[in-house]
Design a protein around this motif. Structure first.
Motif, PDB file in Angstrom:
ATOM      1  N   UNK A  39       0.839  -1.203   0.000  1.00 43.65           N
ATOM      2  CA  UNK A  39       0.000   0.000   0.000  1.00 43.65           C
ATOM      3  C   UNK A  39       0.871   1.248   0.000  1.00 43.65           C
ATOM      4  N   UNK A  40       1.929   1.224   0.790  1.00 42.24           N
ATOM      5  CA  UNK A  40       2.838   2.362   0.857  1.00 42.24           C
ATOM      6  C   UNK A  40       3.702   2.460  -0.400  1.00 42.24           C
ATOM      7  N   UNK A  41       4.069   1.310  -0.959  1.00 41.92           N
ATOM      8  CA  UNK A  41       4.797   1.347  -2.224  1.00 41.92           C
ATOM      9  C   UNK A  41       3.953   2.000  -3.301  1.00 41.92           C
ATOM     10  N   UNK A  42       2.663   1.735  -3.313  1.00 45.78           N
ATOM     11  CA  UNK A  42       1.757   2.403  -4.246  1.00 45.78           C
ATOM     12  C   UNK A  42       1.891   3.917  -4.148  1.00 45.78           C
ATOM     13  N   UNK A  53      -3.092   9.805  -8.019  1.00 41.54           N
ATOM     14  CA  UNK A  53      -3.818   8.939  -7.088  1.00 41.54           C
ATOM     15  C   UNK A  53      -5.332   9.129  -7.173  1.00 41.54           C
ATOM     16  N   UNK A  54      -5.835   9.303  -8.394  1.00 44.03           N
ATOM     17  CA  UNK A  54      -7.269   9.486  -8.607  1.00 44.03           C
ATOM     18  C   UNK A  54      -8.020   8.171  -8.747  1.00 44.03           C
ATOM     19  N   UNK A  55      -7.315   7.091  -9.097  1.00 42.97           N
ATOM     20  CA  UNK A  55      -7.979   5.869  -9.541  1.00 42.97           C
ATOM     21  C   UNK A  55      -7.535   4.650  -8.742  1.00 42.97           C
ATOM     22  N   UNK A  56      -8.217   3.540  -8.983  1.00 46.84           N
ATOM     23  CA  UNK A  56      -7.880   2.279  -8.341  1.00 46.84           C
ATOM     24  C   UNK A  56      -6.584   1.706  -8.922  1.00 46.84           C
ATOM     25  N   UNK A  68      -6.436  -3.268  -2.273  1.00 48.99           N
ATOM     26  CA  UNK A  68      -7.173  -2.962  -1.044  1.00 48.99           C
ATOM     27  C   UNK A  68      -8.615  -3.411  -1.237  1.00 48.99           C
ATOM     28  N   UNK A  69      -9.088  -4.367  -0.456  1.00 48.03           N
ATOM     29  CA  UNK A  69     -10.456  -4.861  -0.632  1.00 48.03           C
ATOM     30  C   UNK A  69     -11.485  -3.814  -0.223  1.00 48.03           C
ATOM     31  N   UNK A  70     -12.604  -3.820  -0.925  1.00 47.58           N
ATOM     32  CA  UNK A  70     -13.698  -2.914  -0.558  1.00 47.58           C
ATOM     33  C   UNK A  70     -14.313  -3.320   0.767  1.00 47.58           C
ATOM     34  N   UNK A  71     -14.233  -4.598   1.073  1.00 45.98           N
ATOM     35  CA  UNK A  71     -14.797  -5.148   2.302  1.00 45.98           C
ATOM     36  C   UNK A  71     -13.670  -5.842   3.058  1.00 45.98           C
ATOM     37  N   UNK A  79      -9.673 -14.354  -4.241  1.00 48.32           N
ATOM     38  CA  UNK A  79      -8.912 -14.142  -5.460  1.00 48.32           C
ATOM     39  C   UNK A  79      -7.769 -13.163  -5.352  1.00 48.32           C
ATOM     40  N   UNK A  80      -7.666 -12.459  -4.246  1.00 48.83           N
ATOM     41  CA  UNK A  80      -6.545 -11.539  -4.082  1.00 48.83           C
ATOM     42  C   UNK A  80      -6.264 -11.315  -2.599  1.00 48.83           C
TER      43      UNK A  80
END
Length: 204
Positions: A39-42, A53-56, A68-71, A79-80
Motif C-alpha cells: 500500500x505504501x509502495x503504491x 492517485x485518482x484511480x484504483x 485494497x479490498x472494498x470489504x 482471489x486476491x
C-alpha cells in the motif's frame, strides 16, 4: 535466475519502474525500505511517476493479485490479498519483476524490476526517494498507452483538428521533461498524506 532468498527487514530495495507499451520509455528508479507495505509502495510509485492517485490500482506478484479490498472481510480465497498487510521484505527478492496497474479504465501497466537490495545503516528510518528517470508521466485520463501517441500528435501539430482543445486541456504538458526534485517532492507529499491516514510511514 533471481535469488529466492528473502531479504532482512532492515534492507532497502532499488526498483526500476517503467510504463509498458510506451516508446521512448517512461521510467523511474526508486529506493524504498523493505519495511514498506505494498500500500505504501503504491504511494511512492504514484509520486515518482507523477500520477495523482485518482484511480484504483493493483499489484500482480508471482501470479498473485494484491489490492485494497472494498470489504475488510474479504480474504485470499476471494482471489486476491490485502496489500496493506504485505511488506516488501516478505514478498520481494533481487531480480524479481512484477506488475503494477493504475487506473483500470486507462489501464496503465507498469513493469517493476527489483534491481538491487542494499542494507543502509538506518534502513528502518530510510525515506523513499527517486534517484533517476526519463520523460514526463502521461496526464491522467488521456486514454492509456493506445491513445497516448494520438494525444501527443494532437498536442504537437497546430493543424490537428483537436490541437487547440488538447493544448487547453493539457495545461502546458511537456512530454520530454522529467524533474527529479519534483518527483521527490510528490513522493514526500503523497507519503505524508498516507502517513496521516495511518498507513505506517515513518517520519524522518
Amino acid at each position: 535466475m533471481p535469488s529466492k532468498k528473502r531479504p532482512a527487514a532492515n534492507t532497502a530495495f532499488q526498483l526500476k519502474v517503467q510504463i509498458i507499451g510506451i516508446e521512448p520509455e517512461i521510467w523511474r528508479r526508486v529506493i524504498v525500505p523493505a519495511t514498506l507495505t505494498l500500500r505504501e509502495l503504491h504511494a511512492v510509485l504514484q509520486g515518482a511517476m507523477g500520477w495523482q492517485d485518482y484511480h484504483l490500482h493493483m499489484f500482480e506478484i508471482d501470479g498473485k493479485r494484491f489490492e485494497v479490498p472494498e470489504d475488510d472481510r474479504i480474504g485470499p480465497e476471494d482471489g486476491y490479498a490485502d496489500e496493506r498487510k504485505q511488506t516488501l521484505a516478505r514478498i520481494l527478492t533481487r531480480g524479481m519483476e512484477f506488475l503494477y496497474v493504475y487506473d483500470f479504465g486507462d489501464n496503465w501497466k507498469h513493469l517493476v524490476t527489483v534491481e538491487d537490495v542494499a542494507a543502509p545503516a538506518s534502513a528502518c528510518q530510510f525515506i523513499p526517494r527517486c534517484i533517476a528517470g526519463e520523460r514526463a508521466c502521461p496526464p491522467e485520463d488521456c486514454g492509456g498507452d493506445y491513445r497516448y501517441p494520438e494525444f501527443l500528435d494532437a498536442l504537437a501539430d497546430p493543424n490537428h483538428p483537436e490541437h487547440r482543445d488538447i493544448v487547453d486541456w493539457a495545461g502546458g504538458f511537456e512530454s520530454e521533461v522529467f524533474s527529479l526534485s519534483q518527483a521527490n517532492a510528490l513522493i514526500g507529499a503523497i507519503c505524508a498524506l498516507y502517513g496521516e491516514r495511518g498507513w505506517g510511514f515513518r517520519q524522518p
